[in-house]
Scaffold this motif. Structure first.
Motif, PDB file in Angstrom:
ATOM      1  N   PHE A   2      30.908  26.668  38.201  1.00  0.00           N
ATOM      2  CA  PHE A   2      30.962  26.365  39.629  1.00  0.00           C
ATOM      3  C   PHE A   2      30.043  25.206  40.013  1.00  0.00           C
ATOM      4  CE2 PHE A   2      32.338  30.986  40.280  1.00  0.00           C
ATOM      5  CZ  PHE A   2      33.671  30.633  40.325  1.00  0.00           C
ATOM      6  N   GLU A   3      28.967  24.991  39.236  1.00  0.00           N
ATOM      7  CA  GLU A   3      28.084  23.878  39.560  1.00  0.00           C
ATOM      8  C   GLU A   3      28.752  22.530  39.327  1.00  0.00           C
ATOM      9  OE1 GLU A   3      27.199  24.517  35.145  1.00  0.00           O
ATOM     10  OE2 GLU A   3      27.852  25.704  36.870  1.00  0.00           O
ATOM     11  N   LEU A   4      29.854  22.528  38.576  1.00  0.00           N
ATOM     12  CA  LEU A   4      30.606  21.302  38.299  1.00  0.00           C
ATOM     13  C   LEU A   4      31.834  21.168  39.187  1.00  0.00           C
ATOM     14  CD1 LEU A   4      30.591  21.451  34.376  1.00  0.00           C
ATOM     15  CD2 LEU A   4      28.952  20.298  35.868  1.00  0.00           C
ATOM     16  N   VAL A 121      41.311  27.264  39.927  1.00  0.00           N
ATOM     17  CA  VAL A 121      41.168  26.097  40.793  1.00  0.00           C
ATOM     18  C   VAL A 121      40.830  26.531  42.219  1.00  0.00           C
ATOM     19  CG1 VAL A 121      42.286  24.026  41.682  1.00  0.00           C
ATOM     20  CG2 VAL A 121      42.737  24.779  39.335  1.00  0.00           C
ATOM     21  N   ASP A 122      41.429  27.622  42.682  1.00  0.00           N
ATOM     22  CA  ASP A 122      41.105  28.128  44.019  1.00  0.00           C
ATOM     23  C   ASP A 122      39.640  28.546  44.097  1.00  0.00           C
ATOM     24  OD1 ASP A 122      43.701  27.737  44.923  1.00  0.00           O
ATOM     25  OD2 ASP A 122      44.348  29.750  44.351  1.00  0.00           O
ATOM     26  N   ALA A 123      39.141  29.186  43.030  1.00  0.00           N
ATOM     27  CA  ALA A 123      37.737  29.586  43.010  1.00  0.00           C
ATOM     28  C   ALA A 123      36.829  28.361  43.010  1.00  0.00           C
ATOM     29  CB  ALA A 123      37.463  30.463  41.793  1.00  0.00           C
ATOM     30  N   LEU A 124      37.208  27.322  42.265  1.00  0.00           N
ATOM     31  CA  LEU A 124      36.430  26.083  42.267  1.00  0.00           C
ATOM     32  C   LEU A 124      36.396  25.456  43.655  1.00  0.00           C
ATOM     33  CD1 LEU A 124      37.676  24.458  38.939  1.00  0.00           C
ATOM     34  CD2 LEU A 124      35.344  25.197  39.414  1.00  0.00           C
ATOM     35  N   ARG A 125      37.521  25.517  44.346  1.00  0.00           N
ATOM     36  CA  ARG A 125      37.585  24.914  45.682  1.00  0.00           C
ATOM     37  C   ARG A 125      36.677  25.658  46.662  1.00  0.00           C
ATOM     38  NH1 ARG A 125      41.149  21.308  46.028  1.00  0.00           N
ATOM     39  NH2 ARG A 125      42.610  22.313  44.609  1.00  0.00           N
ATOM     40  N   GLY A 130      31.106  25.509  49.484  1.00  0.00           N
ATOM     41  CA  GLY A 130      29.918  26.274  49.827  1.00  0.00           C
ATOM     42  C   GLY A 130      30.175  27.736  50.105  1.00  0.00           C
ATOM     43  N   GLU A 131      31.404  28.194  49.928  1.00  0.00           N
ATOM     44  CA  GLU A 131      31.726  29.598  50.151  1.00  0.00           C
ATOM     45  C   GLU A 131      31.314  30.434  48.944  1.00  0.00           C
ATOM     46  OE1 GLU A 131      35.749  30.431  51.360  1.00  0.00           O
ATOM     47  OE2 GLU A 131      36.006  28.376  52.042  1.00  0.00           O
ATOM     48  N   PRO A 132      30.869  31.671  49.170  1.00  0.00           N
ATOM     49  CA  PRO A 132      30.590  32.551  48.035  1.00  0.00           C
ATOM     50  C   PRO A 132      31.886  32.918  47.336  1.00  0.00           C
ATOM     51  CG  PRO A 132      30.370  33.749  50.115  1.00  0.00           C
ATOM     52  CD  PRO A 132      30.565  32.304  50.467  1.00  0.00           C
ATOM     53  N   THR A 133      31.864  32.927  46.026  1.00  0.00           N
ATOM     54  CA  THR A 133      33.066  33.258  45.263  1.00  0.00           C
ATOM     55  C   THR A 133      32.656  33.786  43.905  1.00  0.00           C
ATOM     56  OG1 THR A 133      35.234  32.433  44.537  1.00  0.00           O
ATOM     57  CG2 THR A 133      33.344  30.987  44.219  1.00  0.00           C
ATOM     58  N   PHE A 159      33.248  38.498  31.350  1.00  0.00           N
ATOM     59  CA  PHE A 159      32.211  37.612  31.861  1.00  0.00           C
ATOM     60  C   PHE A 159      32.498  37.330  33.325  1.00  0.00           C
ATOM     61  CE2 PHE A 159      31.002  33.192  32.937  1.00  0.00           C
ATOM     62  CZ  PHE A 159      29.629  33.367  32.912  1.00  0.00           C
ATOM     63  N   VAL A 160      31.503  37.546  34.163  1.00  0.00           N
ATOM     64  CA  VAL A 160      31.652  37.334  35.608  1.00  0.00           C
ATOM     65  C   VAL A 160      30.739  36.197  36.035  1.00  0.00           C
ATOM     66  CG1 VAL A 160      31.504  38.351  37.906  1.00  0.00           C
ATOM     67  CG2 VAL A 160      32.182  39.773  35.956  1.00  0.00           C
ATOM     68  N   GLU A 161      31.335  35.168  36.611  1.00  0.00           N
ATOM     69  CA  GLU A 161      30.563  34.054  37.148  1.00  0.00           C
ATOM     70  C   GLU A 161      30.636  34.106  38.664  1.00  0.00           C
ATOM     71  OE1 GLU A 161      29.957  29.221  36.649  1.00  0.00           O
ATOM     72  OE2 GLU A 161      31.662  30.215  35.709  1.00  0.00           O
ATOM     73  N   ARG A 162      29.511  33.872  39.305  1.00  0.00           N
ATOM     74  CA  ARG A 162      29.440  33.977  40.763  1.00  0.00           C
ATOM     75  C   ARG A 162      28.784  32.737  41.343  1.00  0.00           C
ATOM     76  NH1 ARG A 162      25.593  38.518  42.934  1.00  0.00           N
ATOM     77  NH2 ARG A 162      24.059  36.862  42.618  1.00  0.00           N
ATOM     78  N   ALA A 163      29.308  32.300  42.456  1.00  0.00           N
ATOM     79  CA  ALA A 163      28.684  31.223  43.223  1.00  0.00           C
ATOM     80  C   ALA A 163      28.361  31.767  44.604  1.00  0.00           C
ATOM     81  CB  ALA A 163      29.618  30.017  43.328  1.00  0.00           C
ATOM     82  N   ASP A 164      27.108  31.748  44.948  1.00  0.00           N
ATOM     83  CA  ASP A 164      26.699  32.209  46.269  1.00  0.00           C
ATOM     84  C   ASP A 164      26.863  31.083  47.289  1.00  0.00           C
ATOM     85  OD1 ASP A 164      25.936  34.735  45.306  1.00  0.00           O
ATOM     86  OD2 ASP A 164      24.001  33.940  44.656  1.00  0.00           O
TER      87      ASP A 164
END
Length: 336
Positions: A2-4, A121-125, A130-133, A159-164
């Protein structure tokens, strides 16, 4: 991964696939944190990193294979030594060696192709906006790299990746140091709001990296901003008319980091005002602001301030790593 997100979306939105390598498990003295990623773009361009150099060459080769056939691969770096062997460096037949991991660390890296139109791709968007996903990927051989439902409903390794949501940094005072702090905070992923009552200093040209520039009396502005435990409030204004009031408000509203610029004498005067106001949690106030790195220029001061903000956010002491003990990274956990 997600940082990319912004850089990956720039490629995916043009209809091209990318290959993403993500660290999904680590143990021992591993070189980076779980969830760090590198991506190989069309034409061979690389963004991101897993280890800072020691495994990227091997991953680049694997990425080329995955780009061609679309079959995900789970790479393992480090070594699995035979516990009964006399030679402690003896490795099993399936070991993959990486020079910087000979200290005993191990890392597993999922390498998978991401095509335009995938759920990823939706999760990347969402992450880019800036939305949590979050995203759950299977690590099971028969479904490696597949997007799966929430971990609670899955069996096997996941594996679970999260973006706050992006943390907020509120900078009070449109001084020259604030320009550098705003730039540094933006690079670190903060949504930056700069507040100052003087419109002549708070301009788009001076603060291009700020998400918001609010001209107004700082205490009134802060009263209307969302502030929580992820918020950093950085007071750089040197203005006795509202500095103590801003600090008081930030602490009362539970900002995760509250720091104020000024000499030790200024700090003592400000502290006396805060005591008179009955300000709670004064032990959380960082004043004089920043880590002691001998900063002199605005850029160096910004580095000292944001280093302290990150240390407080991560719960780290902020001292030198040299001479310390124990792991230097705080690793996440793989669900399973």
């Amino acid at each position: 991964m997600f940082e990319l997100a912004p850089r990956l979306l720039a490629v995916l939105d043009h209809g091209d696939p990318v290959v993403v390598a993500t660290a999904v498990a680590m143990s021992g003295s591993a070189p980076s944190g779980v969830g760090t990623s590198m991506a190989v773009l069309p034409g061979g361009g690389v963004v991101g990193t897993i280890s800072g150099g020691c495994v990227e060459g091997s991953l680049f080769v694997t990425a080329g294979q995955v780009l061609d056939d679309g079959v995900p691969v789970l790479e393992r770096f480090g070594f699995d030594a035979d516990p009964d062997a006399e030679d402690p460096d003896a490795a099993g037949p399936d070991a993959v060696w990486a020079p910087a991991l000979r200290c005993g660390g191990r890392v597993e890296v999922l390498v998978r192709r991401v095509d335009p139109g995938e759920p990823v791709v939706d999760a990347l968007r969402r992450a880019a906006s800036g939305e949590p996903t979050s995203l759950a990927l299977s690590l099971e051989p028969d479904s490696l790299g597949a997007v799966v439902s929430a971990p609670d409903g899955c069996r096997g390794r996941v594996f679970v990746e999260r973006a706050d949501a992006r943390p907020r940094c509120v900078v009070v005072g449109a001084v020259e140091t604030a320009v550098a702090v705003t730039n540094a905070a933006a690079v670190l992923g903060y949504a930056v709001t700069v507040v100052d009552p003087r419109s002549v200093f708070l301009t788009d040209e001076r603060f291009p990296a700020a998400d918001e520039r609010i001209v107004g009396w700082p205490t009134r502005v802060l009263a209307g901003l969302p502030i929580d435990g992820t918020t950093a409030v950085v007071v750089l204004s040197h203005d006795d008319r509202f500095d103590a009031g801003v600090v008081d408000l930030a602490l009362r509203r539970g900002a995760g980091y509250v720091g104020a610029m000024g000499s030790r004498a200024t700090h003592e005067r400000r502290l006396a005002e805060l005591v008179a106001l009955g300000t709670p949690d004064l032990e959380r106030l960082r004043s004089p602001i920043g880590l002691d790195i001998g900063a002199e220029t605005p850029a160096e001061t910004a580095l000292a301030v944001m280093a302290e903000v990150v240390a407080v956010r991560r719960g780290a002491p902020g001292g030198a790593l040299a001479g310390g003990a124990g792991p230097i990274h705080r690793h996440a956990v793989v669900a399973g």
